[in-house]
Design an enzyme around this catalytic site. Structure first.
Site, mmCIF file in Angstrom:
data_model
loop_
_atom_site.group_PDB
_atom_site.id
_atom_site.type_symbol
_atom_site.label_atom_id
_atom_site.label_comp_id
_atom_site.label_asym_id
_atom_site.label_seq_id
_atom_site.Cartn_x
_atom_site.Cartn_y
_atom_site.Cartn_z
ATOM 1 N N ASP A 340 0.834 -1.204 0.000
ATOM 2 C CA ASP A 340 0.000 0.000 0.000
ATOM 3 C C ASP A 340 0.868 1.252 0.000
ATOM 4 O O ASP A 340 1.948 1.282 0.581
ATOM 5 C CB ASP A 340 -0.895 0.001 1.244
ATOM 6 N N GLU A 395 0.731 -0.679 -5.263
ATOM 7 C CA GLU A 395 -0.329 0.322 -5.408
ATOM 8 C C GLU A 395 0.386 1.658 -5.601
ATOM 9 O O GLU A 395 0.883 2.253 -4.647
ATOM 10 C CB GLU A 395 -1.215 0.347 -4.153
#
Length: 638
Positions: A340, A395
């Site tokens: 992330d 991401e």
């Protein structure tokens, strides 16, 4: 020699793929040199990356073979350390740690008279820190394996987790799939009931649904412990602890084990881009300073996320984070990670206020945080070297070149990167354009605009679009009529008819044309009628929207079942023909007046008619490969 010269073994392959990167050859060489230099230091000073990344076996507290207890911590800013807890009636000074070099502290407690460990399984512990400013602080070990709140307490307690009988895996992990079909999911909301759902519920009620839908991979969110449920798992407080709100560590191990028995790959949504600012039950100010694990001062705080930022150049931070990845793979059996917030890691500006135009100069130079970039290279190198079947996903929104290329090429080493422009494009089209104004060329461009030889995960929407404050595609297409006109008994209105068909078409064209893998967020496959909102002060701590109403897709009298069955058939068709693992599609038509898109991939011919009111019988299309195309293999939408 490679480290000294900055020689990147396969850099020329990267430059041949993208000659526009040639002016930045020295940048790639410097990055690779820093990576190799760090790797060499680990080899020379820590006995190798294998040993270094298994530091979770010594740091924290552990039961010894003889029944004693060994403890080890890194607290460079501390004056003294003690271990306290149930075992010594919370005496804050009876069990001191011994100071070692480089800010480390260790403790050995001999076994009791009966030969058993003096700290029994399930008892509570705290590290007592005497800071150099004279404070006495009670902290949870950064390496704690299990933490949980007691009763209605807000703060979490450190619970010693070493059960006498360890969970034994029954099913080995399998090889990574060629075609990756990912079901992004959150254990806590995986129930129609307004409560925090359990690992057990997910294992026995949700995994079979995922398997039936044709997904071969799950991406588990909010597993790393986070004190604030509404953070969606992105404000981590304990990095080595599986969230206790869903059950025990053994329950999570069982979930992964049974997923493996179904040949489902299990990925962890890992958050190494930042950490919660909590100090009493988090990593922040562990030793009483603001620099332990993090940058001190403004550089150590993310202004938008209100969280702490790791000092990736710090030796012990590298030990902590690399060991953290290794822990989740080897202790729990995860098959890889979705990292992330990679954009925040890559740049000193963290992407705040940055509008990336695609100019290559934006990806090099002083704005790049090369300390974080080297950590990313190390992490991917370690995961793939020690566990070749593991997958890593980035991401990342800026479009950093070579992010999905191997470290040997000078890249960051991710297997996949998320195609984050695709969901934004669908939202923009539906929100701003009339049906007759849809631009076929723009749709195709967005779905095919990706870096050559880097694998992308296509998705029409993820959890981001499901959150309150945003709208899912189903909501944007059908809005309030989802509550009144989804029964098969009621007349099929034009809004519902259009919404159902576009929901299917958007998903299939994204699936077939948009990448080398596909992702869907749980419930969105059947057009979940409500957004996602976790209990918080703003909604009176309600769980009403923190759930997934799977029963709607099972009801034969509701039109949600049609979307659910389509999603299953779409995945099963891909499983049969493997277009995600096939070369890029050949697009043969983008007809703006007829609103037709035609392309071929994996020996399938796809014809999409996005015209709002025209059908085209006997429509002629060209094909790259001559031959007969049975209608059963033709994906035709009119």
């Amino acid at each position: 020699m490679a480290a000294e010269s900055g020689f990147v073994p396969e850099l020329q392959q990267l430059l041949e793929l993208d000659p526009y990167l040639a002016p930045f050859e020295k940048d790639f060489e410097r990055r690779y040199y820093l990576f190799q230099h760090c790797l060499k230091n680990i080899e020379e000073n820590e006995g190798g990356l294998n040993k270094f990344s298994r530091s979770y076996q010594s740091f924290g507290v552990h039961r010894c073979v003889d029944g004693g207890l060994y403890g080890k911590e890194w607290a460079p800013g501390a004056e003294a350390l003690f271990l306290t807890g149930d075992f010594n009636n919370w005496n804050p000074i009876s069990h001191p740690y011994k100071k070692m070099d480089y800010g480390k502290w260790e403790l050995f407690i001999p076994p009791g008279p009966d030969g058993f460990c003096p700290v029994p399984h399930g008892s509570k512990l705290k590290v007592v820190i005497h800071s150099k400013t004279g404070e006495t602080l009670y902290r949870i070990s950064p390496w704690a394996k299990y933490v949980a709140p007691e009763g209605k307490n807000v703060n979490y307690d450190w619970i010693h987790w070493e059960p006498p009988l360890q969970y034994i895996r029954k099913h080995p992990a399998h090889k990574k799939p060629k075609s990756l079909r990912i079901y992004e999911c959150h254990v806590g909301i995986a129930s129609p009931e307004g409560k925090v759902a359990s690992y057990k519920n997910f294992t026995y009620n949700v995994l079979p649904k995922i398997k039936n839908l044709g997904y071969n991979c799950i991406q588990l969110m909010a597993i790393m412990e986070h004190a604030y449920y509404a953070s969606f798992g992105y404000q981590i407080t304990s990095f080595f602890a599986a969230s206790s709100r869903y059950g025990t560590p053994d329950d999570l191990k069982e979930l992964i084990d049974i997923a493996h028995s179904m040949e489902i790959t299990v990925l962890l949504d890992v958050v190494h881009s930042h950490a919660s600012k909590n100090s009493e039950d988090g990593l922040n100010k562990f030793d009483g300073t603001d620099s332990c694990f993090f940058h001190s001062g403004p550089r150590g705080t993310h202004s938008l996320w209100d969280s702490r930022l790791f000092d990736y150049a710090n030796w012990e931070v590298l030990r902590f984070l690399l060991s953290n990845l290794r822990w989740w793979i080897e202790e729990y059996g995860f098959d890889g990670f979705r990292f992330d917030g990679v954009t925040s890691m890559l740049y000193h500006h963290h992407g705040i206020g940055a509008s990336f135009s695609g100019d290559y100069h934006e990806y090099f130079g002083l704005q790049v945080d090369e300390e974080a970039l080297v950590y990313i290279m190390l992490a991917n190198h370690m995961v793939h070297f020690l566990h070749p079947e593991c997958l890593t996903i980035a991401e990342e929104v800026s479009g950093m070149p070579a992010l999905g290329c191997s470290v040997a090429q000078g890249g960051c080493g991710f297997d996949y990167r998320l195609a984050m422009a695709i969901p934004d494009k669908w939202i923009q089209i539906i929100k701003e354009l009339k049906d007759e104004d849809w631009d076929m060329g723009n749709i195709v461009f967005t779905l095919t605009n990706r870096r050559y030889k880097e694998k992308y995960i296509a998705y029409a929407e993820s959890h981001d679009q499901a959150l309150v404050g945003d709208k899912t595609l189903a909501f944007r297409l059908m809005d309030a009529e989802m509550y009144t006109n989804m029964s098969v008994i009621s007349p099929l209105t034009s809004i519902i008819d259009r919404g159902l068909q576009l929901h299917k078409m958007i998903r299939l064209i994204t699936h077939a044309l948009g990448g080398e893998a596909y992702l869907n967020f749980m419930g969105n496959e059947f057009g979940h009628p409500e957004w996602l909102d976790f209990p918080r002060k703003g909604n009176n701590e309600s769980y009403h929207y923190a759930r997934r109403q799977f029963h709607l897709a099972d009801d034969q009298h509701l039109r949600y079942i049609f979307l659910n069955e389509f999603d299953r058939d779409m995945n099963k068709l891909e499983e049969r023909f493997g277009w995600l693992a096939s070369p890029l599609a050949h697009v043969s038509e983008k007809h703006e007046d007829n609103k037709i898109i035609v392309f071929e991939r994996a020996n399938l011919l796809f014809i999409f008619n996005f015209h709002p009111h025209k059908s085209f019988p006997d429509y002629r299309v060209g094909t790259k490969t001559p031959g007969k195309y049975p209608f059963s293999l033709l994906c035709l939408f009119i």
